[in-house]
Write a protein that holds these residues in place. Structure first.
Motif, PDB file in Angstrom:
ATOM      1  N   VAL A  53      -8.672  -8.946   1.189  1.00 64.05           N
ATOM      2  CA  VAL A  53      -7.645  -8.544   2.137  1.00 64.05           C
ATOM      3  C   VAL A  53      -8.311  -7.965   3.377  1.00 64.05           C
ATOM      4  N   VAL A  55      -7.860  -5.530   6.614  1.00 66.06           N
ATOM      5  CA  VAL A  55      -7.089  -4.411   7.152  1.00 66.06           C
ATOM      6  C   VAL A  55      -7.371  -4.308   8.649  1.00 66.06           C
ATOM      7  N   ARG A  70       3.536  -1.647   4.346  1.00 67.13           N
ATOM      8  CA  ARG A  70       2.428  -0.972   3.653  1.00 67.13           C
ATOM      9  C   ARG A  70       1.857  -1.829   2.523  1.00 67.13           C
ATOM     10  N   ARG A  71       1.797  -3.105   2.751  1.00 72.34           N
ATOM     11  CA  ARG A  71       1.132  -4.011   1.821  1.00 72.34           C
ATOM     12  C   ARG A  71       0.739  -5.265   2.588  1.00 72.34           C
ATOM     13  N   ALA A  72      -0.146  -6.048   2.010  1.00 78.47           N
ATOM     14  CA  ALA A  72      -0.679  -7.222   2.698  1.00 78.47           C
ATOM     15  C   ALA A  72       0.372  -8.320   2.808  1.00 78.47           C
ATOM     16  N   ARG A  85      -3.409  -6.709   5.962  1.00 81.75           N
ATOM     17  CA  ARG A  85      -2.732  -5.418   5.831  1.00 81.75           C
ATOM     18  C   ARG A  85      -2.836  -4.721   7.187  1.00 81.75           C
ATOM     19  N   ALA A 144      -5.100   3.081   4.257  1.00 80.33           N
ATOM     20  CA  ALA A 144      -4.747   1.691   3.957  1.00 80.33           C
ATOM     21  C   ALA A 144      -5.799   1.036   3.071  1.00 80.33           C
ATOM     22  N   GLU A 148      -5.335  -0.443  -0.783  1.00 78.74           N
ATOM     23  CA  GLU A 148      -5.687  -1.810  -1.183  1.00 78.74           C
ATOM     24  C   GLU A 148      -6.715  -1.809  -2.308  1.00 78.74           C
TER      25      GLU A 148
END
Length: 502
Positions: A53, A55, A70-72, A85, A144, A148
């Motif tokens: 992922v 960020v 608040r998530r990918a 994200r 963040a 994750e």
């Protein structure tokens, strides 16, 4: 390269910008475009090699809306799938973080750009930007990243031992995120932390420009990583000496390590490169071929080229002054060439960059007025972001000028030789990171020496054909021998080695 032990580890990559940009068209429909900058290319290769992922800070209203989840989110562009994200940051906080601290303060420090007799003045505005911009944004990135790292397969936050991050590798990128690592380490002490600094690392005296508490926070921040990476051996040496001079830490120069309490931080050089095959495919595209036809239709005997962001570190003005001097010394070249300057607009919300652009335009006007004729101007200045034109120019330059004051690597010096079909000569600054790899086959110049740069232009244009061919072939061979895929593999190999106790 061996990656034993990495296959099952979760990967979280963090950088200021994401690989794509989300915005809305006039009808309100969301549109996805490729993100700007060379960092996107190299980090895409990282995630292609080991899915994970990414960020990044939300830049647009659409991205801020996605950040609220608040998530990918998953997105595909040009055949590449990304999990993104976004980190939400209020515009006024982002301005302090990006347009005061990151640029110009840190960027100018790390590229030796401050005129110390006059600048910088680190006053209430700059200190406020550090405390209420840079640090809060780094804290949000860290939160963040931690979320994750802790996210389980079901999307929920894991607790207990699983929350310590023992199955995660976190790769932080660049100077925007110097304070993320210690926050992630505090929350996920078992996660493996790696940070790549893509710009130069100056010598210790220059870091003393910053207030002690800021520079100490920066050094302690990056030393919270397990591996700290740079593009060149000279930046590694500078960092290690800084650790001795500024923090009085035990350093092993030969091994490339710093001892921080009970931890040993590895400091390594991985010279970034390009993907030659991808670049060639782009050069064969319909838009690039159309740009090539247009370029050749107006070509004179020689084509001189520079491709840069409109940034003070690129030393654009001295390059034009060197051309002015070249024409004074060699008037026989008048009307025989065009110096095509392809400059991408950069950071136009930062005062220093606005002023610099104005100076560039004035110098170009002066040189063209002094040497131009009714049907010829020596400099063709194009301030635009048009990659197809760049690809066309790469293929047909006779001289490529890269005279940066200081540069982490400079991928233009690698992209040009790979595509060029005329055995073009590379005039390369000794202060560019690429010089460590390519300097033996380029014409090296001191970026402050106008006479030397003017002479290098003359040498490049009059170089015997066989020497041009030999230099061009060696440049191409060096670049193709160290692709961006190998750059990624070298880093993962060292991560695996350190995890194994190497």
């Amino acid at each position: 390269m061996q990656r034993a032990g990495l296959e099952q580890r979760r990967l979280v990559v963090a950088a200021n910008r994401g690989p794509v940009s989300f915005h809305c068209d006039p009808s309100g429909e969301p549109v996805v475009t490729r993100g700007p900058g060379g960092l996107v290319t190299v980090l895409t290769e990282v995630l292609r090699s080991h899915p994970g992922v990414w960020v990044a800070a939300a830049q647009s209203d659409e991205e801020r809306r996605l950040a609220a989840r608040r998530r990918a989110v998953e997105v595909e562009l040009d055949g590449t799938a990304y999990r993104l994200r976004y980190v939400a940051v209020e515009p006024h906080v982002y301005h302090k973080y990006y347009s005061i601290v990151a640029n110009p303060m840190l960027w100018f420090i790390q590229h030796y750009l401050w005129d110390l007799g006059r600048h910088p003045d680190i006053g209430a505005n700059e200190l406020d930007a550090w405390h209420h911009g840079y640090l809060p944004v780094n804290e949000r990135f860290a939160r963040a990243v931690v979320e994750e790292v802790r996210r389980g397969p079901d999307g929920r936050q894991r607790r207990g031992r699983a929350a310590r991050g023992g199955d995660a590798v976190v790769m932080l990128h660049d100077y925007h995120l110097y304070r993320v690592a210690p926050l992630v380490r505090a929350a996920c002490p078992d996660a493996f932390l790696h940070q790549f600094v893509h710009i130069p690392w100056p010598q210790s005296d220059y870091w003393r420009v910053l207030p002690r508490h800021i520079r100490t926070a920066i050094f302690e921040g990056v030393l919270a990583n397990d591996v700290l990476a740079f593009h060149t051996r000279s930046y590694v040496r500078n960092f290690l000496r800084c650790c001795e001079d500024l923090l009085d830490l035990p350093v092993d120069m030969a091994a490339g390590t710093v001892r921080v309490g009970e931890r040993e931080v590895w400091v390594r050089a991985y010279p970034v490169s390009i993907d030659p095959d991808s670049l060639r495919r782009a050069a064969a595209s319909r838009r690039a071929r159309a740009a090539e036809r247009e370029l050749l239709a107006h070509r004179r005997e020689h084509l001189l080229l520079r491709v840069d962001r409109l940034d003070l570190s690129k030393n654009i003005i001295r390059g034009f002054v060197a051309l002015d001097r070249f024409l004074e010394l060699h008037p026989e070249f008048r009307e025989r060439f065009t110096f095509l300057a392809l400059l991408q607009p950069s950071r136009q919300d930062v005062e220093e960059y606005v002023t610099y652009r104005e100076r560039v335009e004035r110098v170009v006007a002066d040189v063209n007025t002094r040497h131009g004729t009714t049907d010829w101007m020596p400099i063709d200045l194009r301030i635009q972001d048009d990659f197809p034109v760049t690809l066309a120019a790469y293929q047909h330059y006779d001289v490529l000028l890269v005279n940066a004051i200081s540069d982490g690597m400079n991928l233009v010096a690698k992209e040009g030789p790979v595509l060029n079909r005329r055995h073009g000569v590379l005039v390369l600054s000794e202060h560019a990171g690429a010089y460590e790899e390519l300097g033996a086959f380029a014409l090296g110049v001191n970026p402050f020496n106008i006479e030397q740069q003017a002479d290098a232009l003359f040498k490049a244009l009059t170089m015997p054909a066989e020497e041009r061919r030999a230099r061009a072939e060696m440049l191409r061979r060096v670049v193709e021998g160290n692709s961006v895929a190998k750059w990624v593999e070298a880093q993962f190999a060292d991560i695996a080695l350190k995890l194994a106790g190497g």
